[in-house]
Design a protein around this motif. Sequence first.
Motif, short mmCIF file in Angstrom:
data_model
loop_
_atom_site.label_atom_id
_atom_site.label_comp_id
_atom_site.label_asym_id
_atom_site.label_seq_id
_atom_site.Cartn_x
_atom_site.Cartn_y
_atom_site.Cartn_z
N ASN A 1 1.43 -4.57 -1.06
CA ASN A 1 0.29 -4.10 -0.22
C ASN A 1 0.42 -2.74 0.24
O ASN A 1 -0.04 -1.99 0.95
CB ASN A 1 0.13 -4.90 1.13
N PHE A 2 1.28 -1.97 -0.41
CA PHE A 2 1.57 -0.57 -0.27
C PHE A 2 0.70 0.22 -1.35
O PHE A 2 0.48 1.31 -1.22
CB PHE A 2 3.26 -0.03 -0.49
N SER A 3 0.42 -0.54 -2.31
CA SER A 3 -0.67 -0.22 -3.29
C SER A 3 -1.99 0.13 -2.68
O SER A 3 -2.67 -0.19 -1.87
CB SER A 3 -0.80 -1.06 -4.39
N PRO A 4 -2.65 1.31 -3.52
CA PRO A 4 -3.85 1.68 -3.01
C PRO A 4 -5.09 0.94 -3.14
O PRO A 4 -5.03 -0.04 -3.95
CB PRO A 4 -4.24 2.87 -3.87
N VAL A 5 -6.41 0.84 -2.52
CA VAL A 5 -7.52 0.30 -2.79
C VAL A 5 -8.43 1.23 -2.99
O VAL A 5 -8.26 2.58 -2.82
CB VAL A 5 -7.94 -0.42 -1.68
N GLY B 1 -4.00 6.71 6.10
CA GLY B 1 -2.86 6.16 5.34
C GLY B 1 -2.99 6.82 4.01
O GLY B 1 -3.86 7.59 3.58
N ALA B 2 -1.74 6.56 3.17
CA ALA B 2 -1.77 7.35 1.73
C ALA B 2 -2.30 6.43 0.71
O ALA B 2 -1.67 5.27 0.73
CB ALA B 2 -0.28 7.74 1.22
N ASN B 3 -3.34 6.97 -0.05
CA ASN B 3 -3.82 6.08 -1.12
C ASN B 3 -4.21 6.99 -2.39
O ASN B 3 -5.27 7.48 -2.35
CB ASN B 3 -5.23 5.60 -0.37
N PRO B 4 -3.44 6.90 -3.22
CA PRO B 4 -3.54 7.78 -4.38
C PRO B 4 -4.72 7.60 -5.01
O PRO B 4 -5.00 6.16 -5.77
CB PRO B 4 -2.27 7.74 -5.23
N MET B 5 -5.40 8.52 -5.31
CA MET B 5 -6.83 8.22 -6.16
C MET B 5 -6.46 7.92 -7.62
O MET B 5 -7.14 7.13 -8.13
CB MET B 5 -7.51 9.52 -5.79
N PHE B 6 -5.44 8.75 -8.27
CA PHE B 6 -5.12 8.40 -9.48
C PHE B 6 -3.72 7.72 -9.43
O PHE B 6 -2.78 7.93 -8.78
CB PHE B 6 -4.88 10.04 -10.29
N GLU B 7 -3.73 6.83 -10.72
CA GLU B 7 -2.31 6.16 -10.92
C GLU B 7 -1.42 7.16 -11.30
O GLU B 7 -1.60 8.17 -11.99
CB GLU B 7 -2.51 5.17 -12.16
N GLY C 1 0.57 10.01 -1.30
CA GLY C 1 -0.79 9.57 -1.61
C GLY C 1 -2.17 10.46 -0.79
O GLY C 1 -1.89 10.82 0.21
N ASP C 2 -3.38 10.24 -1.40
CA ASP C 2 -4.22 10.95 -0.97
C ASP C 2 -4.53 10.25 0.31
O ASP C 2 -4.54 9.26 0.49
CB ASP C 2 -5.53 10.65 -1.79
N GLY C 3 -5.33 11.02 1.39
CA GLY C 3 -5.74 10.55 2.71
C GLY C 3 -6.88 9.35 2.57
O GLY C 3 -7.83 9.84 1.96
N MET C 4 -6.63 8.32 3.15
CA MET C 4 -7.88 7.42 3.31
C MET C 4 -7.90 6.91 4.68
O MET C 4 -6.46 6.35 5.18
CB MET C 4 -7.71 6.21 2.14
N ILE C 5 -8.94 6.94 5.19
CA ILE C 5 -9.07 6.23 6.63
C ILE C 5 -9.85 4.87 6.65
O ILE C 5 -10.83 4.73 5.97
CB ILE C 5 -10.01 7.20 7.45
N HIS C 6 -9.25 3.92 7.50
CA HIS C 6 -10.10 2.67 7.36
C HIS C 6 -10.61 2.60 8.85
O HIS C 6 -9.90 3.20 9.91
CB HIS C 6 -9.08 1.47 7.31
N VAL C 7 -11.54 2.28 9.09
CA VAL C 7 -12.45 2.26 10.24
C VAL C 7 -12.96 0.62 10.60
O VAL C 7 -13.83 0.31 9.93
CB VAL C 7 -13.66 3.31 10.41
#
Length: 606
Positions: free
Chosen positions: A132-136, A163-169, A179-185
């Motif tokens: 669950n550290f992997s991106p979505v 959180g850190a969420n890499p766009m590319f593998e 990882g790229d920034g992703m915000i959960h709301v």
Amino acid sequence: MASNAISRTTHSWAQPNFQKSSARDLTNYLFNKQSNIKCRVHQTSSVLQSPKRSSPKSDNKRHATTIGIPDSQTCPKDDNILSASSSSTPKWNILQKAAAMALDVVDDAVTEHELKNPLPKTADPRVQISGNFSPVEEQPVRQSLLVAGKIPELIQGVYVRNGANPMFEPRAGHHFFDGDGMIHVVQFNNSSPSYACRFTETQRLVQERQLGRPVFPKAIGELRGHSGIARLMLFYARGVFGLVDHSHGTGVANAGLVYFNNRLLAMSEDDLPYHIRVTSSGDLETVERFDFNGKLNSAMIAHPKLDPVSGELFALSYDVIKKPYLKYFRFSKNGEKSKDVEINVSEATMMHDFAITENFVVIPDQQVVFKLSQMVSGGSPVIYDKNKVARFGVLSKYAEDASGIKWIQVPACFCFHLWNSWDEPETDEIVVIGSCMTPPDSIFNECDEGLKSTLTEMRLNMKTGKSTRKSIIKNPEEQVNLEAGMVNKNKLGRKPKYAYLAVAEPWPKVSGFAKIDLFTGEVKKNIYGDGKYGGEPMFVPRDVDSEAEDDGHVLCFVHDEKASKSELRIVNAMTMELEASVKLPSRVPYGFHGTFISSKDLASQV
């Protein structure tokens, strides 16, 4: 940071069951066995020669395209690569196309060379972004979510978490922080919650999306040794040919969030903040890379401090290459920036966090430093300097220069986060609360010793110039790793009674959170349950004028690894009992920091 144990959990990027990092199996994993440099040259050529390639639009009018190999006739298709947005393809002249192709070939050769040796766990993507550290992928707004229990009436507004969420593998080295920034709301509107998650549209992400491949160097996972130097040279070479533009920032905006002057700002300490807008439907939009009307011309750390009384925002900026290595500044409650105060430090030091009191700022100058010269000898530029003595600088919040700063040594201390600080004029002391981590650089460099994070009180005596330190939790049997959390925001810079911190066990997973009495050392825990882990607890006070400091609720994302389902839990901070759980429509990865914005504050959002 992800666990040292390689997860067997199935997620967006399926991973083989490797036991060790070997060059051969990692190469097969990252290049999908059949994809070699020749194939990637063809990929680059296809991208360059197909500028008008179209792709379907998503519901929020963002273009969706598959990242990776565009020509399935020539290169094997990898169904595990995430999809991402793309609004345009670069329009290059013949010279730029040729340069791009040549530099991509060199880039692939550097990667192939790097994978001939095992990657350290702190740079191995199979460790760093497993389970669950992997991106979505991005998720559009989902309304009327299922709720177990009853959402408290005071929870009206939005909870946002970064959180850190890499766009590319990752193709080679990758640290979770890269990882790229992703915000959960999660939006609460009359107890009817919604959920969405979106990338922060940084300059870095936008350009890499257009190029169809990662080209900006990853600060921790890739910048080590000779291959790190090569990647820096490749990046600047791309800039010379106009293939990338780094003049507008290279940051990922994946760490901190603060709501200030009617703006939600997403931050990482390698860039300016990004202004994010929360829409009326509960979605997120990136407005701009925000420079405070042209007044901020340097990076800002991920943990600026918002004074609950004055409404001012206090911040630091550090530079890893040139002097001044450190600057301090503040913003009025209306967003007007002060002049920079240059702090004289002898070398570039990691300053992820700092603290404020009613009258002072507390600046940590600790033993994790940046030495780019270490890359020449094959190492990481982020190192633990054993010969340096950690110290805290105490400076007036309204200082015009650094002449009045007082440095007080606190030996063998490294706090990645400082939870609060306050003045004690009766004893001429500044009290600082933080989690002292040992070994200090184990987050960044591979280490056999297990990490410990001890909640600690440090007292800085302004009269004697000496410091004392003690563990807040007195009972050795109750000692646990405590990382990520907060005090009641209305007590920031003042003397609080409680702190709410993540129980980071088994490290680096979070099995629950603890409410700690900072004076008695009493610990009350809320444990999520077997196979369930979360992240930073967010304390939402009932009211600024509440008599009881703990009158409020704690919000936290929790993921059930066995069922592969996520939820947002709402816990009564006084009783430490669960009151409600919002069932989320998709997986929420473990992440970093968040904030809660009330409906009242959102009504005046820019």
